[in-house]
Design an enzyme around this catalytic site. Sequence first.
Site, PDB file in Angstrom:
ATOM      1  N   ILE A 226      89.720  68.141 -98.174  1.00 35.52           N
ATOM      2  CA  ILE A 226      88.819  68.199 -99.333  1.00 35.52           C
ATOM      3  C   ILE A 226      88.395  69.627 -99.636  1.00 35.52           C
ATOM      4  O   ILE A 226      88.326  70.037-100.787  1.00 35.52           O
ATOM      5  CB  ILE A 226      87.577  67.316 -99.095  1.00 35.52           C
ATOM      6  N   GLY A 229      86.194  76.559 -95.885  1.00 35.54           N
ATOM      7  CA  GLY A 229      85.369  77.743 -96.019  1.00 35.54           C
ATOM      8  C   GLY A 229      85.241  78.451 -94.687  1.00 35.54           C
ATOM      9  O   GLY A 229      85.908  78.113 -93.706  1.00 35.54           O
ATOM     10  N   VAL A 234      87.146  70.671 -94.142  1.00 34.12           N
ATOM     11  CA  VAL A 234      86.589  69.354 -94.419  1.00 34.12           C
ATOM     12  C   VAL A 234      87.701  68.403 -94.849  1.00 34.12           C
ATOM     13  O   VAL A 234      88.535  68.753 -95.683  1.00 34.12           O
ATOM     14  CB  VAL A 234      85.513  69.438 -95.516  1.00 34.12           C
ATOM     15  N   ASP A 343      69.819  77.264 -98.690  1.00 36.62           N
ATOM     16  CA  ASP A 343      70.988  77.307 -99.575  1.00 36.62           C
ATOM     17  C   ASP A 343      70.960  76.145-100.566  1.00 36.62           C
ATOM     18  O   ASP A 343      71.981  75.504-100.807  1.00 36.62           O
ATOM     19  CB  ASP A 343      72.284  77.283 -98.766  1.00 36.62           C
TER      20      ASP A 343
END
Length: 534
Positions: A226, A229, A234, A343
């Site tokens: 998916i 980073g 993921v 964040d």
Amino acid sequence: MRPVAAIVDRMAFSSVPDDSEEGRAFMQQRLALFGKSMFLLFLAIGVVGATVTNVVLAGMWSGDRPVPFHLALIYGVGLVWLVCRRGKRSARALAALDGASVVIVGVGLAMGVKIAPPFVHAEVSSTFALTHLLVARAIIVPSDWRRTLCISVLAAVGLVAGIIVLKGMQAAAGRGALGALLPALLILWCVVAVAVAAWTSHVIYRLRRRVVEARRLGQYTLEEKIGEGGMGIVFRARHAMLRRPTVVKLLPPDRAGQANLTRFEREVQLTSQLSSPNTVAVYDFGRTPDGIFYYAMEYLDGVDLDALVEAEGAQPPGRVIHLLSQVCRALAEAHEAGLVHRDIKPGNVMLCRHGGMLDVVKVLDFGLVKDVSRRDDVKLTHADAFLGTPLYLSPEAISHPDKVDGRSDLYAVGGLGYFLLTGQPVFAARTVAELCAKHLVEPPVAPSQRAPGVPPDLEAVVLRCLEKSPEARPADAGALRETLLACADAGRWGDQDARARWQRARGAPGAKADGREASAIAATVPDGRVDRRP
């Protein structure tokens, strides 16, 4: 009937290394490729055969032409291609189409041998065509060797029978040693082709199964990547027993430095402590024997707020209040536990269909959480470095990142509300340095100047969150939520409004099932790349 049904199921699912949706989709994709490849092959053979039969041999033979059988072969494999290239076919339908198409082609080649003139030697071309077909299927279409052997034998038996009959006719006609030897060699060729096809399927199927096993993490099987980073990769996954859709985030060994590992473990530990219905739920955490750390969390059906605004534009005030109040509820629990998110941004807030309800907010990505009650957290946050997304950074997160508290998250909530009301971020700049300077000194433009119709009371709440001084903002997330719910437009967004929006998103041209469907965890990789392919 039950044994027959069991055999059908086994034959259907033995076509793929696993019985997951990904395995079914992979089978359909490969079967479409097989149909396309054979369509082009038989089309070329048909064109050449028609030319030879109707032009070169026109004066030598006036009998029936084998062209109709060539057309049948072309149409047969072409139909497989057309059926599988679009839509969604069940595993049983794909298994039936796979076996039937190959067997029918074999019967067609056998019939071509029967009607061809003696001097054409159609048994040779038919044998070559059949062996190419069987080996190509073994290479392209996933199948275990038993299934491949069964299909190959059924496809070849008609041709072999035809060659045997032809051999008898040639022997009776006294065509000599070549007439008797050629059919025997062709039969041997067919037997070898069947064996090669079965062996090829066995090797390739076993390799695919090893790939599937390599993608298993504990009780979870990884299905589709998916996002990726700096903090991990993921995948959408499924649990071996529960079969529920799950998302797995993993940290490969090459990224498992001490700092990253500490952040990764802390992310799952802190997230698992939170029980708010507006915080993404963590299911499991573990480490594989080869050193890959992973954790599993719920898979959410929805869109992040970035995608929402991109698809629909600025949102109605009632909906903005509805969404922000849920964000505040998630943050209130985190702040009470001494955790600062750091964040909050549109990409880290998912709008979901959850538990039969629409417009349910889930706050994601606790990878940058700071535990203000622990001193060792300071080691992960240097005083000269800031963490988070520059568009939603509070002034103190830029100037003193080691001293942020819950009010820094409230600044980001104000920026989030501004974005939802206007469709634009608070500040825009060409560089990060310029953007940070604006957060530090420049007052924001009132939302109503960019999007007329923003209610004054809601605008005042948003601008209060965006105050440069933390003391000028709401005291905490709970107080901010109460202030939002006291606005005149609070409660004007209900289930009917949400249902109408979701249904309209479904019907949008080029939209997915929910407009812009994505997994919740896709946004949980900081600065990551999210794959939103269909």
